[in-house]
Design a protein around this motif. Structure first.
Motif, short mmCIF file in Angstrom:
data_model
loop_
_atom_site.label_atom_id
_atom_site.label_comp_id
_atom_site.label_asym_id
_atom_site.label_seq_id
_atom_site.Cartn_x
_atom_site.Cartn_y
_atom_site.Cartn_z
N THR A 157 0.98 -1.28 -0.32
CA THR A 157 -0.23 -0.29 0.15
C THR A 157 1.41 0.88 0.01
N ASP A 158 0.37 2.04 0.10
CA ASP A 158 0.89 3.41 0.54
C ASP A 158 1.97 3.67 1.35
N GLU A 159 1.73 3.08 2.33
CA GLU A 159 1.88 3.19 3.39
C GLU A 159 2.62 1.65 4.31
N LEU A 160 2.60 0.56 3.88
CA LEU A 160 3.17 -0.27 4.52
C LEU A 160 3.48 -1.25 2.77
N ARG A 161 4.60 -2.58 2.88
CA ARG A 161 5.54 -2.81 2.12
C ARG A 161 5.62 -4.40 2.65
N VAL A 162 5.05 -5.67 2.50
CA VAL A 162 5.71 -6.94 3.20
C VAL A 162 5.62 -7.63 2.20
N GLY A 163 7.12 -7.91 1.69
CA GLY A 163 7.52 -9.03 1.22
C GLY A 163 7.52 -10.76 2.08
N LEU A 164 7.69 -11.54 1.00
CA LEU A 164 7.66 -12.93 1.29
C LEU A 164 9.27 -13.56 0.85
N LEU A 165 10.02 -14.29 2.00
CA LEU A 165 10.67 -15.48 1.38
C LEU A 165 10.42 -16.62 1.55
N THR A 166 8.56 -17.06 1.92
CA THR A 166 8.34 -18.35 1.20
C THR A 166 7.54 -18.14 1.28
N ASP A 167 6.51 -18.19 0.27
CA ASP A 167 4.78 -17.82 -0.20
C ASP A 167 4.00 -19.50 0.00
N HIS A 168 3.89 -19.84 -1.10
CA HIS A 168 3.01 -20.83 -1.27
C HIS A 168 3.10 -22.23 -0.96
N ILE A 169 4.01 -22.69 0.54
CA ILE A 169 4.14 -23.54 0.90
C ILE A 169 4.46 -24.37 2.29
N ALA A 170 3.84 -25.34 2.37
CA ALA A 170 3.55 -25.49 3.70
C ALA A 170 4.14 -24.92 5.60
N VAL A 171 3.36 -24.89 5.89
CA VAL A 171 3.74 -24.26 7.24
C VAL A 171 5.32 -25.27 7.95
N LYS A 172 4.44 -26.88 7.42
CA LYS A 172 6.20 -27.63 8.40
C LYS A 172 7.85 -27.56 7.07
N ASP A 173 7.58 -27.15 6.18
CA ASP A 173 8.99 -27.21 5.37
C ASP A 173 9.68 -25.71 4.99
N VAL A 174 7.95 -24.43 6.33
CA VAL A 174 9.75 -23.85 6.21
C VAL A 174 11.00 -23.51 6.69
N ALA A 175 11.30 -23.74 7.47
CA ALA A 175 12.71 -24.09 8.33
C ALA A 175 13.33 -24.13 7.09
N GLN A 176 13.10 -25.23 6.34
CA GLN A 176 13.99 -26.21 5.48
C GLN A 176 14.63 -25.51 4.48
N ALA A 177 13.22 -25.02 3.71
CA ALA A 177 13.27 -23.94 2.50
C ALA A 177 14.28 -22.43 3.38
N ILE A 178 13.70 -21.48 3.97
CA ILE A 178 15.19 -20.55 4.29
C ILE A 178 16.22 -20.92 4.40
N THR A 179 16.89 -20.57 3.28
CA THR A 179 18.47 -20.46 3.47
C THR A 179 19.69 -19.12 3.51
N THR A 180 20.04 -18.93 3.41
CA THR A 180 21.15 -18.35 3.39
C THR A 180 21.86 -17.26 1.96
N LYS A 181 21.36 -18.32 0.68
CA LYS A 181 20.36 -17.94 -0.38
C LYS A 181 19.82 -17.51 -0.64
N LEU A 182 18.72 -18.27 -0.04
CA LEU A 182 17.31 -17.77 -0.45
C LEU A 182 17.26 -16.07 0.44
N ILE A 183 17.51 -16.11 1.21
CA ILE A 183 17.40 -14.34 1.92
C ILE A 183 18.34 -13.71 1.55
N GLN A 184 19.70 -13.89 0.48
CA GLN A 184 20.39 -12.42 -0.16
C GLN A 184 19.39 -12.55 -1.49
N GLU A 185 18.64 -13.55 -2.01
CA GLU A 185 18.27 -13.61 -3.36
C GLU A 185 16.55 -12.74 -3.47
#
Length: 350
Positions: A157-185
């Motif tokens: 919006t004009d006042e708020l911007r929120v991006g996602l490291l992971t989007d449409h994946i199951a919560v149980k897979d989130v921690a494994q999906a987040i890597t140093t490379k992903l964060i950098q990208e």
């Protein structure tokens, strides 16, 4: 693009059993909207006629065989199909998914051919779009395949911007999906978008922790200590204004988001629940990092009210305005990048 030419704004109509056609037609029922862009819907004359008659929306439109023939000052409809799909408002049908894909594919092809300048996508149902030749959990994943770049789901919006490291994946897979490379990208994609699409010269970005209380120094999971903190420190030392990880449960409640140009959340609900709570009806889903501009409203198919003529078009209208602004910002950024002295000359002559 010729500055005197209106932006051609393509619209994929989404699930015909949802509110996509309704909010699109209501947006351009206001003739003043035609001063900002030339809308091009990808469907068929019969489909749009049936929708507007059922919903009681008084608009006229111009049927064309391809988007390049669209007329300024008119609502244009590209005839993607000749048959008349059966409409079952409020129901998730195979037919609804089939024609949502047809509309989307035709719109994306027109976008790739530069027959339209930007794309606004009406909501789809992630279940009934699945087919042998279409296995994507949503728009973002499909567009990432079709258009060049590193995609980022970016709610704005004009006042708020929120991006996602992971989007449409199951919560149980989130921690494994987040890597140093992903964060950098994702940080790089977000920072570039803030500069190019939103005109923020030195963006300040906050990252939310993966675990409750960002892991409490490793007491509640080690991902924040071992993955997030080291890469955030590295990026900061390289000159990027990147901070965190912040505890997600208190970040928005304490107005922490007001101190940053954008927030990068670890997973879907961590970012979208506060975003939609603070901005519902004004929010826009923007796919950052791609070679073309795509936006969408911040709601889904809304089957529960489909066909009743009571859907609110506010978010769709915001998606239209956002696409136009971002497209113009990109053009200006490209021009300034080619000629960095131009900005200085403009300032001196002002």
């Amino acid at each position: 693009m010729d500055g005197s030419k209106k932006i051609r704004l393509g619209i994929s109509v989404g699930d015909l059993n949802g509110i996509g056609c309704e909010v699109a037609l209501k947006t351009f029922q206001d003739n003043r909207m035609l001063d900002f862009c030339t809308p091009v819907l990808f469907a068929s004359n019969k489909t749009i006629s049936n929708q507007k008659q059922t919903l009681g929306i008084e608009v006229s439109f111009n049927g064309v065989h391809n988007a390049a023939k669209a007329l300024d000052g008119k609502i244009n409809v590209v005839n993607v199909w000749k048959e008349t799909p059966e409409t079952a408002f409020g129901q998730a049908t195979e037919e609804g998914g089939k024609y949502a894909i047809k509309s989307l594919r035709a719109a994306v092809e027109a976008l790739k051919k530069n027959e339209i300048d930007v794309l606004v996508t009406a909501p789809i149902n992630k279940n009934n779009i699945q087919a042998d030749d279409f296995k994507f959990p949503g728009h973002t994943d499909y567009l990432a395949k079709e258009l060049d770049g590193e995609s980022l789901m970016f709610m704005v919006t004009d006042e708020l911007r929120v991006g996602l490291l992971t989007d449409h994946i199951a919560v149980k897979d989130v921690a494994q999906a987040i890597t140093t490379k992903l964060i950098q990208e994702k940080v790089a994609t977000m920072a570039k978008s803030l500069q190019m699409d939103f005109g923020i010269r030195r963006p300040k970005i906050a990252l939310l922790g993966i675990n409750p209380h960002s892991g409490d120094n490793g007491t509640i999971g080690e991902e924040d200590e071992k993955i997030m903190k080291p890469i955030i420190e590295k990026l900061f030392n390289e000159g990027h204004l990147v901070y965190g990880p912040y505890s997600a449960d208190s970040f928005f409640g304490s107005n922490g988001h007001e101190k940053f140009d954008a927030i990068l959340a670890a997973y879907h609900d961590q970012g979208l629940i506060p975003f939609k709570t603070l901005s519902f009806g004004k929010g826009v889903n923007f796919t950052a990092g791609l070679s073309k501009v795509r936006t969408s409203p911040d709601h889904g198919t809304a089957y529960e009210i489909a066909g009743k003529g009571i859907a609110d078009e506010s978010s769709f209208k915001e998606a239209v305005f956002a696409a136009i602004r971002i497209f113009r910002n990109r053009n200006e950024y490209a021009e300034l990048t080619k000629n960095p002295l131009k900005k200085q000359r403009v300032k001196r002559s002002a």
